[in-house]
Structure formats: structure tokens, C-alpha cells
Enzyme design. Structure first.
Site, PDB file in Angstrom:
ATOM      1  N   GLU A  12       0.824  -1.203   0.000  1.00  0.00           N
ATOM      2  CA  GLU A  12       0.000   0.000   0.000  1.00  0.00           C
ATOM      3  C   GLU A  12       0.865   1.264   0.000  1.00  0.00           C
ATOM      4  O   GLU A  12       0.563   2.237  -0.697  1.00  0.00           O
ATOM      5  CB  GLU A  12      -0.928   0.012   1.222  1.00  0.00           C
TER       6      GLU A  12
ATOM      7  N   ALA B 247      17.996 -41.780  -8.454  1.00  0.00           N
ATOM      8  CA  ALA B 247      19.424 -42.072  -8.609  1.00  0.00           C
ATOM      9  C   ALA B 247      19.590 -43.540  -8.958  1.00  0.00           C
ATOM     10  O   ALA B 247      18.688 -44.371  -8.711  1.00  0.00           O
ATOM     11  CB  ALA B 247      20.192 -41.759  -7.319  1.00  0.00           C
TER      12      ALA B 247
ATOM     13  N   SER C 199      23.013 -39.287  -9.874  1.00  0.00           N
ATOM     14  CA  SER C 199      21.719 -38.638 -10.082  1.00  0.00           C
ATOM     15  C   SER C 199      21.789 -37.416 -11.002  1.00  0.00           C
ATOM     16  O   SER C 199      20.745 -36.847 -11.322  1.00  0.00           O
ATOM     17  CB  SER C 199      21.138 -38.189  -8.729  1.00  0.00           C
TER      18      SER C 199
ATOM     19  N   THR D  31      21.072 -36.154   0.742  1.00  0.00           N
ATOM     20  CA  THR D  31      21.209 -35.371  -0.485  1.00  0.00           C
ATOM     21  C   THR D  31      22.386 -34.415  -0.396  1.00  0.00           C
ATOM     22  O   THR D  31      23.148 -34.245  -1.359  1.00  0.00           O
ATOM     23  CB  THR D  31      19.910 -34.586  -0.755  1.00  0.00           C
TER      24      THR D  31
ATOM     25  N   GLU E  27      13.556 -30.283  -1.617  1.00  0.00           N
ATOM     26  CA  GLU E  27      14.035 -31.028  -2.780  1.00  0.00           C
ATOM     27  C   GLU E  27      14.541 -32.411  -2.399  1.00  0.00           C
ATOM     28  O   GLU E  27      15.436 -32.959  -3.051  1.00  0.00           O
ATOM     29  CB  GLU E  27      15.114 -30.218  -3.502  1.00  0.00           C
TER      30      GLU E  27
ATOM     31  N   GLY F  29      16.104 -35.618   0.072  1.00  0.00           N
ATOM     32  CA  GLY F  29      15.873 -36.845  -0.646  1.00  0.00           C
ATOM     33  C   GLY F  29      14.681 -37.681  -0.187  1.00  0.00           C
ATOM     34  O   GLY F  29      13.747 -37.194   0.444  1.00  0.00           O
TER      35      GLY F  29
ATOM     36  N   LEU G 201      13.605 -37.801   3.678  1.00  0.00           N
ATOM     37  CA  LEU G 201      12.952 -36.587   4.131  1.00  0.00           C
ATOM     38  C   LEU G 201      11.579 -36.441   3.479  1.00  0.00           C
ATOM     39  O   LEU G 201      10.602 -36.050   4.137  1.00  0.00           O
ATOM     40  CB  LEU G 201      13.821 -35.371   3.816  1.00  0.00           C
TER      41      LEU G 201
END
Length: 365
Positions: free
Chosen positions: A54, A164, A170, A198, A296, A298, A301
Site C-alpha cells: 500500500e 538415482a 543422479s 542429499t 528437494e 531426498g 525426508l
């Protein structure tokens, strides 16, 4: 709702999205000022959260704001923080009407902005493109209401769902066009998150590259033991680009000291089932101010986030190659014995990106 209201609110929403990933813990708001059918001011939340949308739009409009309609993608704030309330600025500028799709869920506002405007005889219209606004502000709402950020889980996999080979190779399953889109997605999130596996296998930088982005997202690594390479890309850049490490309780004191010395911010989280509790991780990230996290992987997770119902959006990039059953699956074991228990998402879009297919899914609001 009129066609004009819909058109200008859509413009305000598009402006607000420019701030996504750069203005946390504040919401990414857009504002358009319209007088006599013409846009006289535009603005969106600036990097770091200020100035607000604003304020930017009013500064651009100047005296032309008097008698105008303000299209704002979230209820104007009504509390004194580092800057005065936006509702006061709109009142002082003499706007005649405010159109805002949804109420702010922050307890410091929560209807008080609308109330202040109406008290000054400013017409307030709500509900215009409310669902779109709720999507755009979902991360902010999750943080204020549940204490956690929105989570987008991105997986780039082969046609048969592998990330992978059996030997761990990978790079690269998907093509350069898909990887460029991923960088654009990173830029619209407050943080990029990966698991320790990862981080060890890929030695990633987790930055946004080749898009002219000055403000980098926070890099988050979830690692129970902090057994990450001290000479890797993350470690070498920790002083220049924020690196947050979520580790298990009772982690080795020497590792804690080493990462603190490198400039990383550490979060001690309780364990669940022998792994860092993902609910605790997201609570810590939310408390630290994050509203949107781009995970992202691996596979471990990803599985832990899905198993605890913490994924809000899925983004998949599927490549036209097969790796086979001995490759690493995109998602680890979930322990499901019935399909009824499987996490389900609604398809939002699918399209070709270079030589790959992008498909995006999200949970229903």
C-alpha cells in the site's frame, strides 16, 4: 463482484507474487490504486517485508489516490510495527473504497483493518478472488495459524520413479530446461530444504542461479548427526548465504561448534522414530519467520514429510528414462498397508518442459 473488481484484483495478485520468497515473515501483498477506471498507483511488498504494498502504491499515486479504489490482496494492517498501519495510510490518502479478498489471520489485525476503514466511511468490499488470494497467502496463514510454513515438495525422477542409480548417480535425470524452472521455483520460496543424504551425495549449493536474483533463499539441511562435509559448497558459502541446520538433540559438541564457526544457524529438534521430527523442524522454521519452504528431498525426508501430512504442494519432473528397481526411489517407505491411508493431492497443472514433464499437485483448502 463486478468484472472491473475481478480484473484489478487479478492485477494486484500478480503484483503480490513478485514478493514471494523475498519478504518473509511478512505476507507478499499486492496493491493497485484505480481512479476513474485508470490505474494511478501500483505496489507490492518489498524485499525484507518493507515498504508494504500500500505504501508503494500510494507513493506512486500521490494526490491521485484521493477518491480512488484500492485493490489490496490482504486486509490492510492495523498495528504499529516498524512502520505505521497501512489502513491509516489509506485513510490519510483519502481513498474512497478498499477491495480486499480475505481477512488477515494475524491476531494483531484480524478484522481491525477493515473496521478502521469503515469507521472513516470508506467502503470495504471483500471476497473478490478470495480463493486465489488464500492460495497466494497460504504460507503466511499457515505460519500465523499453525506455526509452520507451507511446504512444496519437489521431486525430479525417472519414468519409473527413481532419483538415482544403485551407485547413487543422479546428475542429471532431467534436462536443462527443467532445472531452470526449478531455480525459478526456488526464487519464489523463502527457503530450500534437503536432507543430509542429499547434501552428502550431491554437494549442492541450493542457490538460485542464472536468473538475476540478488536475494537468495535460506538453505536448510535436516541432519540428525550434522555429519555433513565441512569442505562442501554449503559450508564454504555459509557466511555469505544463510545456512540453517536442523539437527537432533544431543548432537556431537565438536560438530556443533564447527558449523557455528562456519556461520551456520543451528536448530536442535527432538527425534521421532530415530529421525529428526519433521513437525518440530517446521515449527522451528516457522518460529524463525519462514512462510514458504521448497523441499528437494531426498527420499527419506520426503517420506517423513508425507507421513506426517506436512506437504502442501507436490511438484514432479518426470524424465523419459528408466533406471530400474535397484535405483533409489523418489520417496522412502511410508509403511502403508491400505490405499485409503495414502496421501492424495489434486492435479493443478501438467505440461512439457524441454524433454521432461512437469506435474503440479496440491492439497485442497
Amino acid at each position: 463482484m463486478s468484472a472491473e473488481d475481478t480484473r484489478f484484483m487479478a492485477l494486484a495478485l500478480s503484483l503480490g507474487r513478485r514478493g514471494q520468497g523475498a519478504c518473509w515473515p511478512n505476507p507478499a501483498v499486492g496493491c493497485v490504486l484505480v481512479r476513474a477506471g485508470r490505474v494511478v498507483g501500483r505496489g507490492w511488498t518489498q524485499p525484507g517485508g518493507r515498504p508494504h504494498a500500500e505504501t508503494m502504491a500510494l507513493a506512486q499515486a500521490g494526490d491521485k489516490a484521493r477518491g480512488a479504489t484500492a485493490y489490496v490482496t490482504l486486509e490492510p494492517c492495523a498495528h504499529h510495527g516498524e512502520t505505521p498501519p497501512c489502513c491509516d495510510a489509506l485513510i490519510a490518502a483519502g481513498v474512497a473504497r478498499v477491495v480486499a479478498p480475505v481477512q488477515d489471520s494475524d491476531a494483531r489485525v484480524a478484522g481491525q483493518g477493515f473496521q478502521a476503514l469503515r469507521a472513516q466511511s470508506i467502503a470495504v468490499t471483500t471476497g473478490v478472488l478470495a480463493e486465489d488470494a488464500a492460495r497466494d497467502h497460504a504460507g503466511f496463514f499457515l505460519r500465523t495459524e499453525q506455526g509452520r510454513p507451507l511446504v512444496t515438495l519437489k521431486l525430479a525422477s525417472s519414468f519409473d520413479g527413481r532419483i538415482a542409480t544403485a551407485t547413487g548417480q543422479s546428475q542429471w535425470i532431467t534436462g536443462p530446461q527443467a532445472r531452470r524452472v526449478v531455480h525459478a521455483m526456488r526464487a519464489r520460496h523463502d527457503a530450500v530444504m534437503v536432507g543430509a543424504g542429499t547434501a552428502r551425495a550431491d554437494d549442492p549449493s541450493l542457490t538460485v542461479r542464472d536468473l538475476g536474483i540478488a536475494r537468495q533463499p535460506v538453505r536448510v539441511v535436516v541432519s540428525r548427526h550434522l555429519d555433513l562435509p565441512l569442505l562442501g559448497q554449503l559450508a564454504r558459502s555459509a557466511r555469505d548465504i544463510p545456512l540453517w541446520l536442523c539437527h537432533g538433540e544431543g548432537c556431537d559438541a565438536e560438530r556443533l561448534k564447527a558449523w557455528q564457526g562456519l556461520g551456520a544457524k543451528l536448530f536442535s529438534c527432538p527425534l521421532r522414530g530415530g529421525q529428526v521430527n519433521p513437525t518440530a523442524v517446521l515449527a522451528a522454521l516457522g518460529e524463525a519467520g519462514l512462510t514458504r519452504v521448497f523441499c528437494e528431498g531426498g527420499s527419506a525426508l520426503a517420506a517423513s514429510l508425507l507421513a506426517t501430512d506436512l506437504v502442501d504442494e507436490l511438484v514432479g519432473f518426470t524424465a523419459g528414462l528408466t533406471i530400474g528397481g535397484d535405483g533409489l526411489p523418489a520417496i522412502g517407505a511410508l509403511g502403508l498397508d491400505k490405499l485409503a491411508y495414502a496421501p492424495r493431492f489434486e492435479l493443478v497443472e501438467s505440461r512439457v518442459v524441454g524433454t521432461d514433464i512437469l506435474h503440479r499437485w496440491r492439497r485442497a483448502l
